[in-house]
Design a protein around this motif. Structure first.
Motif, PDB file in Angstrom:
ATOM      1  N   ILE A  98       7.977  -4.753 -10.475  1.00 52.03           N
ATOM      2  CA  ILE A  98       8.195  -4.199  -9.140  1.00 52.03           C
ATOM      3  C   ILE A  98       9.446  -3.334  -9.179  1.00 52.03           C
ATOM      4  O   ILE A  98      10.508  -3.793  -9.609  1.00 52.03           O
ATOM      5  CB  ILE A  98       8.373  -5.320  -8.103  1.00 52.03           C
ATOM      6  CG1 ILE A  98       7.106  -6.166  -8.008  1.00 52.03           C
ATOM      7  CG2 ILE A  98       8.730  -4.748  -6.738  1.00 52.03           C
ATOM      8  CD1 ILE A  98       7.276  -7.420  -7.173  1.00 52.03           C
ATOM      9  N   ILE A 145       4.298  -1.895  -9.496  1.00 53.90           N
ATOM     10  CA  ILE A 145       4.304  -1.533  -8.079  1.00 53.90           C
ATOM     11  C   ILE A 145       5.517  -0.659  -7.833  1.00 53.90           C
ATOM     12  O   ILE A 145       6.658  -1.090  -8.026  1.00 53.90           O
ATOM     13  CB  ILE A 145       4.351  -2.761  -7.168  1.00 53.90           C
ATOM     14  CG1 ILE A 145       3.174  -3.694  -7.457  1.00 53.90           C
ATOM     15  CG2 ILE A 145       4.332  -2.333  -5.700  1.00 53.90           C
ATOM     16  CD1 ILE A 145       3.209  -4.981  -6.648  1.00 53.90           C
ATOM     17  N   ASP A 194      11.748  -0.857  -6.643  1.00 52.13           N
ATOM     18  CA  ASP A 194      11.962  -0.559  -5.223  1.00 52.13           C
ATOM     19  C   ASP A 194      12.881   0.648  -5.079  1.00 52.13           C
ATOM     20  O   ASP A 194      14.055   0.587  -5.432  1.00 52.13           O
ATOM     21  CB  ASP A 194      12.575  -1.789  -4.539  1.00 52.13           C
ATOM     22  CG  ASP A 194      12.547  -1.690  -3.018  1.00 52.13           C
ATOM     23  OD1 ASP A 194      12.055  -0.666  -2.495  1.00 52.13           O
ATOM     24  OD2 ASP A 194      13.027  -2.629  -2.357  1.00 52.13           O
ATOM     25  N   GLU A 195      12.336   1.764  -4.589  1.00 55.87           N
ATOM     26  CA  GLU A 195      13.084   3.015  -4.388  1.00 55.87           C
ATOM     27  C   GLU A 195      13.866   3.418  -5.649  1.00 55.87           C
ATOM     28  O   GLU A 195      15.072   3.657  -5.608  1.00 55.87           O
ATOM     29  CB  GLU A 195      14.050   2.867  -3.198  1.00 55.87           C
ATOM     30  CG  GLU A 195      13.388   2.573  -1.867  1.00 55.87           C
ATOM     31  CD  GLU A 195      12.670   3.784  -1.273  1.00 55.87           C
ATOM     32  OE1 GLU A 195      12.723   4.886  -1.876  1.00 55.87           O
ATOM     33  OE2 GLU A 195      12.036   3.625  -0.216  1.00 55.87           O
ATOM     34  N   LYS A 202       8.691  -2.114   3.278  1.00 57.97           N
ATOM     35  CA  LYS A 202       8.416  -2.103   1.840  1.00 57.97           C
ATOM     36  C   LYS A 202       9.305  -3.097   1.093  1.00 57.97           C
ATOM     37  O   LYS A 202       8.819  -3.878   0.270  1.00 57.97           O
ATOM     38  CB  LYS A 202       8.625  -0.695   1.264  1.00 57.97           C
ATOM     39  CG  LYS A 202       7.784   0.403   1.900  1.00 57.97           C
ATOM     40  CD  LYS A 202       7.923   1.715   1.169  1.00 57.97           C
ATOM     41  CE  LYS A 202       9.349   2.226   1.043  1.00 57.97           C
ATOM     42  NZ  LYS A 202       9.991   2.519   2.348  1.00 57.97           N
ATOM     43  N   SER A 203      10.599  -3.056   1.360  1.00 57.15           N
ATOM     44  CA  SER A 203      11.514  -3.944   0.634  1.00 57.15           C
ATOM     45  C   SER A 203      11.261  -5.409   0.975  1.00 57.15           C
ATOM     46  O   SER A 203      11.346  -6.286   0.109  1.00 57.15           O
ATOM     47  CB  SER A 203      12.972  -3.578   0.938  1.00 57.15           C
ATOM     48  OG  SER A 203      13.295  -2.308   0.388  1.00 57.15           O
ATOM     49  N   SER A 242       7.556   1.130  -5.103  1.00 52.28           N
ATOM     50  CA  SER A 242       7.824   1.205  -3.667  1.00 52.28           C
ATOM     51  C   SER A 242       8.795   2.344  -3.413  1.00 52.28           C
ATOM     52  O   SER A 242       9.890   2.379  -3.976  1.00 52.28           O
ATOM     53  CB  SER A 242       8.420  -0.120  -3.183  1.00 52.28           C
ATOM     54  OG  SER A 242       8.851  -0.019  -1.845  1.00 52.28           O
ATOM     55  N   THR A 243       8.401   3.305  -2.568  1.00 60.93           N
ATOM     56  CA  THR A 243       9.221   4.501  -2.390  1.00 60.93           C
ATOM     57  C   THR A 243       8.922   5.181  -1.058  1.00 60.93           C
ATOM     58  O   THR A 243       7.896   4.934  -0.431  1.00 60.93           O
ATOM     59  CB  THR A 243       8.966   5.493  -3.546  1.00 60.93           C
ATOM     60  OG1 THR A 243       9.818   6.632  -3.415  1.00 60.93           O
ATOM     61  CG2 THR A 243       7.514   5.961  -3.557  1.00 60.93           C
ATOM     62  N   LEU A 257       3.487   2.271  -3.296  1.00 59.74           N
ATOM     63  CA  LEU A 257       3.651   1.751  -1.939  1.00 59.74           C
ATOM     64  C   LEU A 257       4.559   2.727  -1.206  1.00 59.74           C
ATOM     65  O   LEU A 257       5.767   2.772  -1.438  1.00 59.74           O
ATOM     66  CB  LEU A 257       4.272   0.355  -1.988  1.00 59.74           C
ATOM     67  CG  LEU A 257       4.314  -0.423  -0.677  1.00 59.74           C
ATOM     68  CD1 LEU A 257       2.903  -0.710  -0.177  1.00 59.74           C
ATOM     69  CD2 LEU A 257       5.081  -1.723  -0.856  1.00 59.74           C
ATOM     70  N   MET A 266       8.299  -6.375  -1.072  1.00 58.06           N
ATOM     71  CA  MET A 266       8.634  -6.504  -2.492  1.00 58.06           C
ATOM     72  C   MET A 266       9.438  -7.775  -2.757  1.00 58.06           C
ATOM     73  O   MET A 266       9.207  -8.476  -3.735  1.00 58.06           O
ATOM     74  CB  MET A 266       9.414  -5.278  -2.958  1.00 58.06           C
ATOM     75  CG  MET A 266       8.638  -3.970  -2.934  1.00 58.06           C
ATOM     76  SD  MET A 266       7.134  -3.986  -3.945  1.00 58.06           S
ATOM     77  CE  MET A 266       5.889  -4.500  -2.756  1.00 58.06           C
TER      78      MET A 266
END
Length: 293
Positions: A157, A187, A159-160, A41-42, A189-190, A33, A45
């Motif tokens: 998940i 997933i 996230d970054e 994005k966050s 997310s970045t 993502l 998530m």
């Protein structure tokens, strides 16, 4: 493990529209993502992770209504947020054991075996008795993955996860994620394009709460084949003139000079050379199209 997100919208009390009728389908693989900071994005998530509710829309995880059956989802979920807190004086071993208890792993033998396996898998075994406050950024991220893997989740998940890591730690972390994704849906997310390029067979680009593109990196690159051009110039003025006349996708400093990358069906001007497209071109082109529209 299929995750289906349909028509998700979220507006915060300050008026920021974080998600705008967003829909995605994520299958059993590593899904990237990709989007700039503030893209939503966050928020997405956290919503999938059952930590907040949207204003509208639905999320289904293999037939489970994520928004209504949160406890069922949490039993299948591992989550590494962008920032996560730990007890700094506890060791990784003690912290993971404590979290395993909270996850409902009641058997002490099962708990010990699982914690030991995760510490070895994340290459933290030798440092397992050290306080978490002494860990480097990369070690903390690997510990974050270890806690996310407790109780064998089916959906993870992150996230970054590589923001702020040095190149060596980033490579270790990405290799770890790649090995995990063989068995579960991850997933990622970045805002770091290379993370997605190196790991993800499927991806989506989002910005301002909207999906700009969904597909495979390879398909996205094929769509730009023969349409990317590059020229190196010396001054900011030359860059400005190109931005006014051409569809400039990005500029990079190379040895103190500006490499200008342009999207065009044929050579846009004298001095340009055809170049291979990369995922960063896909990313910036889609962001530019959103701004134009």
């Amino acid at each position: 493990m299929a995750l289906t997100i349909t028509g998700l919208s979220k507006t915060y009390p300050n008026g920021v529209k974080a998600l705008k009728n967003l829909s995605l389908t994520i299958g059993n693989n590593m899904f990237g993502l990709l989007g700039p900071n503030g893209a939503g994005k966050s928020t997405l998530m956290r919503t999938v992770a059952t930590l907040q509710d949207p204003d509208s829309g639905t999320i289904s995880l293999d037939g489970i209504d994520v928004l209504k059956e949160k406890n069922a989802v949490r039993k299948l979920l591992g989550y590494l947020p962008q920032e996560f807190g730990v007890y700094p004086k506890l060791s990784a071993l003690d912290m993971l054991t404590h979290l395993a208890v909270l996850k409902g792993i009641s058997s002490s033998t099962e708990r010990r075996d699982m914690v030991d396996t995760l510490l070895r898998q994340t290459n933290l075994w030798e440092a397992r008795k050290k306080a978490l406050s002494t860990y480097s950024g990369g070690m903390k991220q690997r510990f974050g993955i270890a806690q996310a893997l407790l109780a064998n989740p089916k959906l993870i998940i992150v996230d970054e996860p590589t923001a702020g890591l040095d190149p060596a730690e980033r490579n270790r972390f990405l290799n770890l994620l790649s090995s995990i994704a063989n068995n579960v849906t991850v997933i990622l997310s970045t805002h770091i394009v290379d993370d997605v390029r190196e790991l993800c067979p499927r991806m989506a680009i989002i910005s301002n709460g909207e999906v700009l593109l969904e597909g495979s990196p390879a398909e996205s690159l094929d769509a730009l084949k023969g349409r990317m051009w590059s020229k190196v110039v010396a001054t900011d003025q030359e860059v400005l003139e190109m931005e006014q006349a051409l569809q400039v996708i990005s500029t990079h400093l190379v040895g103190g000079l500006h490499e200008v990358r342009v999207y065009a069906d044929s050579s846009p001007a004298e001095g340009f050379r055809a170049v291979e497209s990369d995922l960063e071109d896909v990313y910036f082109l889609n962001l530019a199209r959103q701004v134009k529209n």
